[in-house]
Write a protein that holds these residues in place. Structure first.
Motif, mmCIF file in Angstrom:
data_model
loop_
_atom_site.group_PDB
_atom_site.id
_atom_site.type_symbol
_atom_site.label_atom_id
_atom_site.label_comp_id
_atom_site.label_asym_id
_atom_site.label_seq_id
_atom_site.Cartn_x
_atom_site.Cartn_y
_atom_site.Cartn_z
ATOM 1 N N TRP A 104 -6.181 -1.497 9.918
ATOM 2 C CA TRP A 104 -5.893 -0.778 8.554
ATOM 3 C C TRP A 104 -6.651 0.628 8.599
ATOM 4 C CZ3 TRP A 104 -3.363 -0.081 4.225
ATOM 5 C CH2 TRP A 104 -4.111 0.600 3.138
ATOM 6 N N LEU A 107 -4.908 4.446 9.030
ATOM 7 C CA LEU A 107 -4.928 5.543 8.301
ATOM 8 C C LEU A 107 -5.476 6.711 8.969
ATOM 9 C CD1 LEU A 107 -6.563 3.779 4.903
ATOM 10 C CD2 LEU A 107 -4.175 4.415 5.292
ATOM 11 N N ALA A 143 -10.642 7.653 4.582
ATOM 12 C CA ALA A 143 -9.822 6.353 4.979
ATOM 13 C C ALA A 143 -10.505 5.386 4.823
ATOM 14 C CB ALA A 143 -9.242 6.809 6.247
#
Lengths: 342, 320
Positions: free
Chosen positions: A114, A118, A129
């Motif tokens: 994840w 980002l 992020a």
């Protein structure tokens, strides 16, 4: 031997700092080096420093790689909470130990993916992020534990926190193994150099054919994996997952370990070993403060002052001052030239 | 017991309907801080349970640690015209205007567990625990248990500077003052967490001759005690006998430790703040009896003699 010399010179400031702090503690505390065996496990203050320092050391491994790419990962503390909660949930739901560990480690990898997505794909600044997961992560962990401290009594899982292998506490073994493995992977292949290249100039690396996107994501996933290991250790240590407090503020300790280890926050050259020593320095300071018997109001002040002294001694200005006074004027000119080259 | 309470409630209700113009606490709004700790969750569970037992329609609002949510909830309770409002305020300041709105609407407000900085005529009463008293109950237990024997005590404090840490420390010190056999040799913060409790206890054990020099541990909450118990075990000592363990809060896990003989005593911070609040409210509604401005809940001492396993079974489903 000659190959080792530059390496030793690189980690010398960290080694000296660690030696000074250990020296200070053993001066205050003569029984410092006494190590015995209790319950089939090494027992003593140095062991405590290694054992308690293991989670931050693990985080520092991932953090060093991330920082080397000119990034930063603020989410590692929250990822620890998520992975610890996942492990506790898995084992209490009756999954096997292997499945539980696999789930916890995958949770860490997903968190890293994840962050990496980002940063590398959407191009969001790393500090922003990873801030998202830092804030949201504890909520996710609380959803898993349903707001309570999720306790377990599975001996297999507890082994990772307070067990021992050949009398050495498991967290120490995990920390050393992860450090050795990471060092081998980045230094025996071109990976380390490519990571440094990204940190120095992302666009130039991309243009010269480095698959920066994949590499960046992989680096954040490594950080997530390290955080997962740390989270499993932290949960196993207290036989429960505490979503509110597991790994709280440890991201800052991990960043500090990297900084004390001499890796620049602007990315580029890094040293995993120096970061690991940095983590030990932080833990030695923590343990020293606890042993000293000062009132707790002073804990943070003492820690801050010690860290400040370490950072001042390591600062480029201080270094040039030291070199200036230790060499003749003719030599000083040479040094100046040296310091210009990064 | 329950049915008699219900009967009483019904009786009160019936008489109220006749005497006054139907002012009976039938609908009560409850603004809870959130669910940041197991204790908070247990408080919510018990409040809902108490309301149900008394036949009160409880409107529950979870503020998720935000004051603006609590103020919003209060305003909506006032708009709905509830008979009373229970609130566990997340912070101490900034309540004046919404409390005045409640006062103008003639809705009594009762504070649960935490206080506010507003003038005390803006709320009916506050129900809470006396933190200093909790510390002194723990200290008194140790004094009685030792009966004059020499004892070196180590203390795990709560988060430095927090009011529970300051008050529970003071209360304990007051209780052991004048007993020269008890000496507080080390005191350090464990931040109310298991991890830090364990880590700090490890250092205490190392610093005091492998723990041989320590006879008792006083922890400001049970979680730190649970962590410390593990550290004591790992050092090869027996918690509960080699080192006495006394702590505060009475969360379910400490009862398991007590049942296993690894902890000696705990002082309860009762999550049942709503019970006394509803009692005070019922009396006020009935004939306007003004309750005292602070209702102190009982700080009950539990020891290994109180059948800890049974207490654990009772407590484990409260949401701790």
């Amino acid at each position: 031997m000659t190959v080792m010399l530059p390496f030793l010179r690189r980690i010398m400031p960290q080694l000296i700092t660690l030696a000074v702090i250990v020296g200070l503690i053993s001066f205050m505390f003569p029984g410092f080096f006494t190590i015995s065996i209790a319950n089939g496990r090494l027992y003593g203050i140095p062991i405590d420093i290694l054992n308690r320092g293991a989670p931050v050391a693990l985080l520092a491994i991932g953090m060093t790689l991330v920082i080397a790419t000119r990034g930063i990962d603020l989410s590692v503390g929250a990822v620890m909470a998520i992975c610890g909660a996942t492990a506790a949930w898995g084992i209490t739901e009756g999954y096997s130990l292997a499945a539980t560990l696999a789930m916890a480690l995958s949770a860490g990898l997903v968190c890293g993916l994840w962050n990496g997505f980002l940063v590398a794909v959407l191009g969001i600044q790393p500090i922003v992020a990873t801030l998202i997961l830092m804030v949201a992560g504890r909520g996710v962990a609380q959803l898993i534990t349903e707001g309570a401290i999720l306790t377990f009594n599975h001996e297999g899982l507890i082994f990772f926190g307070s067990g021992s292998l050949f009398t050495v506490p498991t967290p120490v073994i995990i920390g050393v193994a992860a450090g050795a493995l990471a060092t081998l992977v980045v230094r025996r292949t071109a990976l380390g150099m490519l990571i440094e290249a990204i940190g120095i100039n992302l666009r130039a690396s991309t243009l010269s054919g480095v698959n920066t996107r994949v590499l960046l994501i992989a680096v954040y996933m490594t950080s997530g994996l390290c955080a997962a290991l740390a989270g499993i250790i932290a949960a196993a240590d207290i036989r429960g997952a505490d979503a509110n407090n597991a790994g709280l503020w440890l991201e800052l300790d991990a960043i500090l370990a990297v900084v004390i280890g001499g890796t620049s926050l602007l990315g580029g050259r890094f040293s995993l070993i120096a970061s690991l020593i940095g983590a030990l320095i932080i833990q030695a300071v923590n343990t020293g403060i606890l042993l000293s018997g000062f009132p707790p109001e002073f804990n943070l002040i003492i820690k801050a002052v010690i860290i400040l002294i370490i950072l001042i001694l390591q600062s480029p200005t201080m270094r040039s001052v030291v070199i200036f006074f230790s060499r003749d004027p003719a030599g000083a000119g040479e040094v100046e030239k040296e310091t210009v080259v990064p | 017991m329950k049915s008699s309470k219900a009967m009483l409630g019904a009786g009160v209700l019936a008489s109220m309907l006749i005497i006054s113009s139907g002012v009976q606490a039938q609908t009560v709004g409850f603004s809870q801080i959130g669910s940041e700790s197991g204790w908070r969750a247990a408080e919510t569970t018990l409040t809902l349970q108490q309301a149900k037992d008394r036949g009160i329609d409880l409107k529950f609002a979870d503020a998720q640690q935000k004051q603006e949510n609590q103020i919003k909830a209060m305003r909506s309770f006032i708009a709905q015209g509830v008979d009373a409002i229970l609130i566990a305020p997340v912070v101490a300041t900034g309540w004046d205007s919404v409390l005045e709105e409640a006062k103008e609407a003639e809705i009594p407000v009762i504070l649960l567990d935490r206080m506010v900085d507003s003038s005390d005529d803006l709320y009916l009463t506050a129900v809470g625990s006396d933190l200093v008293h909790e510390g002194s109950v723990a200290g008194k237990w140790l004094v009685d248990e030792l009966a004059g024997k020499d004892c070196n005590v180590v203390e795990l404090q709560g988060t430095t500077g927090s009011s529970p840490a300051i008050d529970r420390k003071n209360g304990f010190e007051q209780a052991i003052a004048g007993h020269d056999n008890i000496k507080l040799i080390r005191s350090q913060t464990g931040d109310f967490t298991r991890t830090k409790g364990k880590e700090v206890m490890e250092s205490f054990l190392k610093a005091e001759d492998g723990g041989k020099n320590i006879c008792a541990l006083y922890a400001h909450n049970d979680d730190m005690a649970v962590g410390a118990i593990q550290a004591i075990k790992e050092a090869g000592l027996k918690p509960g006998s080699d080192i006495l363990v006394v702590s505060i809060d009475a969360v379910p896990d400490i009862f398991q430790a007590m049942a296993a003989g690894e902890a000696n005593a705990t002082v309860e911070l009762t999550p049942n703040m709503a019970g006394p609040a509803f009692d005070a409210l019922a009396a006020y509604m009935k004939d306007g009896t003004m309750p005292p401005k602070f209702i102190q809940t009982e700080s009950k001492l539990y020891t290994q003699a109180d059948d800890p396993q049974a207490v654990y079974e009772q407590k484990k489903d409260l949401g701790y």
